[in-house]
Design a protein around this motif. Structure first.
Motif, PDB file in Angstrom:
ATOM      1  N   ILE A  13       1.016  -1.263  -0.156  1.00 36.69           N
ATOM      2  CA  ILE A  13       0.248  -0.279  -0.028  1.00 36.69           C
ATOM      3  C   ILE A  13       0.716   1.170  -0.119  1.00 36.69           C
ATOM      4  O   ILE A  13       0.623   2.070  -0.994  1.00 36.69           O
ATOM      5  CB  ILE A  13      -0.614   0.200   0.958  1.00 36.69           C
ATOM      6  CG1 ILE A  13      -1.998  -1.611   1.377  1.00 36.69           C
ATOM      7  CG2 ILE A  13      -2.008   1.543   1.414  1.00 36.69           C
ATOM      8  CD1 ILE A  13      -2.605  -1.743   2.448  1.00 36.69           C
ATOM      9  N   VAL A  23      -8.364   2.242   1.537  1.00 38.10           N
ATOM     10  CA  VAL A  23      -7.839   2.606   0.375  1.00 38.10           C
ATOM     11  C   VAL A  23      -9.129   2.719  -0.893  1.00 38.10           C
ATOM     12  O   VAL A  23      -9.565   1.676  -0.745  1.00 38.10           O
ATOM     13  CB  VAL A  23      -6.878   2.044   0.183  1.00 38.10           C
ATOM     14  CG1 VAL A  23      -5.408   2.200   1.733  1.00 38.10           C
ATOM     15  CG2 VAL A  23      -6.804   0.196   0.289  1.00 38.10           C
ATOM     16  N   ILE A  36      -4.345   6.210  -0.940  1.00 37.02           N
ATOM     17  CA  ILE A  36      -4.979   5.903   0.499  1.00 37.02           C
ATOM     18  C   ILE A  36      -6.354   6.923   0.799  1.00 37.02           C
ATOM     19  O   ILE A  36      -5.893   8.196  -0.105  1.00 37.02           O
ATOM     20  CB  ILE A  36      -4.016   5.780   1.107  1.00 37.02           C
ATOM     21  CG1 ILE A  36      -3.207   5.627   0.855  1.00 37.02           C
ATOM     22  CG2 ILE A  36      -4.249   6.449   2.470  1.00 37.02           C
ATOM     23  CD1 ILE A  36      -1.616   5.632   1.216  1.00 37.02           C
TER      24      ILE A  36
END
Length: 344
Positions: free
Chosen positions: A61, A75, A109
């Protein structure tokens, strides 16, 4: 002046005298010369790095080992919103990325988020700019050695402490990585400590290793530095690095710490395997060499002057990067010498 090793011996007898009425001979063992460490001892830094917050588990991520994003958060991946509530949810992101070969696999994000750094401190990032700025800050410190993965210290462990300022002995029970990191990070110059062995370490293969000495503990950590796939790996050319910069000695230990003996020296390692040490306009000539032996890089240095004869040993590279070189010489199973250079 009394050297470090002699001080330890006197220190052991002080402890025995203070606590003779209620302590056994084990006190002498606890504060033995070879097992006592201080704020500047190399093992202190290595244990602190083992105890750092692990931040690599969410790299799918955030793509950085500098920090991890604190759970929970959200996310979006390829237009699919995913809630990250537990560590198992990282796999949902990976599964989405693997689902199709024709999409962009962009992980977005949802801000704000809180991130946890290696030192367990936390920061709130309100937007992508704040995230990018933190990445830049991390890259500026990229020459610092980071967390050492693939080692799990099994708690609790006990650390014996001697405060030389007021001659008080005590012990601390450590129950987590965070408390261990905090203990070493805040260790004061006047504190002498000894880990109460044996302790148990679990390696990346799930094997439990019983550690009984500082030197063995250091060897286990060295193995993780060399072989752990979770540690950041950058292909570096040792010869290119050592010959591209002048260096100074940042730490030297032989029987006791003697770093100050080499204050003011600048070392230049030339590609023809000659080395020049310069201090106050005076130069001293020597030679250096390096080779690989069973996967371990060895390093030797020899000077003509007696002033620098203490460096004339067969060193082994512990670790290095673009700004630091760390060497170790194993005298015996419980006695190591150290030579650290940093870019001048």
């Amino acid at each position: 002046m009394m050297n470090f090793k002699n001080w330890y011996i006197v220190f052991a007898f002080i402890i025995v005298g203070l606590f003779a009425s209620c302590q056994s001979e084990s006190v002498v063992e606890i504060y033995s010369t070879k097992e006592t460490i201080t704020k500047t001892t190399p093992l202190t830094t290595y244990v602190e790095r083992v105890a750092m917050q692990k931040t690599s588990q969410d790299n799918i991520i955030d793509k950085t080992n500098c920090f991890m994003i604190k759970l929970p958060y959200v996310v979006t991946v390829n237009y699919v919103q995913i809630s990250i509530n537990t560590v198992s949810d990282y796999q949902l992101v990976q599964t989405n990325i693997n689902a199709h070969s024709y999409d962009n696999d962009i992980v977005s994000i949802h801000y704000p988020v809180t991130v946890i750094l290696n030192d367990y401190s936390e920061k709130i990032l309100v937007d992508q700019n704040a995230f990018n700025n933190l990445i830049i800050e991390c890259q500026a410190n990229s020459n610092n050695f980071g967390k050492i993965n693939c080692i799990t210290i099994n708690f609790p462990i006990t650390i014996n402490v001697y405060d030389s300022s007021n001659q008080i002995a005590s012990n601390a029970s450590i129950t987590s990585n965070q408390s261990l990191y905090s203990f070493f990070e805040n260790l004061e110059d006047n504190k002498f400590i000894a880990i109460s062995y044996p302790i148990t370490i679990t390696n990346s293969n799930g094997q439990n290793i019983t550690v009984t000495t500082n030197s063995q503990f250091e060897d286990v950590i060295k193995n993780a530095v060399d072989s752990c796939p979770e540690n950041p790996t950058v292909s570096l050319d040792f010869i290119q690095i050592i010959t591209s910069n002048p260096w100074k000695i940042s730490y030297y230990f032989h029987d006791s710490e003697k770093t100050s003996f080499y204050d003011g020296y600048t070392f230049t390692f030339n590609s023809n395997y000659k080395v020049i040490a310069t201090k106050s306009g005076i130069s001293y000539n020597g030679i250096w060499s390096t080779k690989m032996d069973n996967g371990v890089r060895e390093f030797e240095i020899k000077f003509e002057t007696d002033l620098l004869k203490g460096l004339d040993e067969g060193w082994k590279v512990f670790e290095f990067n673009n700004s630091q070189l760390r060497f170790r010489h194993i005298e015996d199973s419980n006695d190591n010498d150290y030579l650290y250079f940093e870019k001048n």
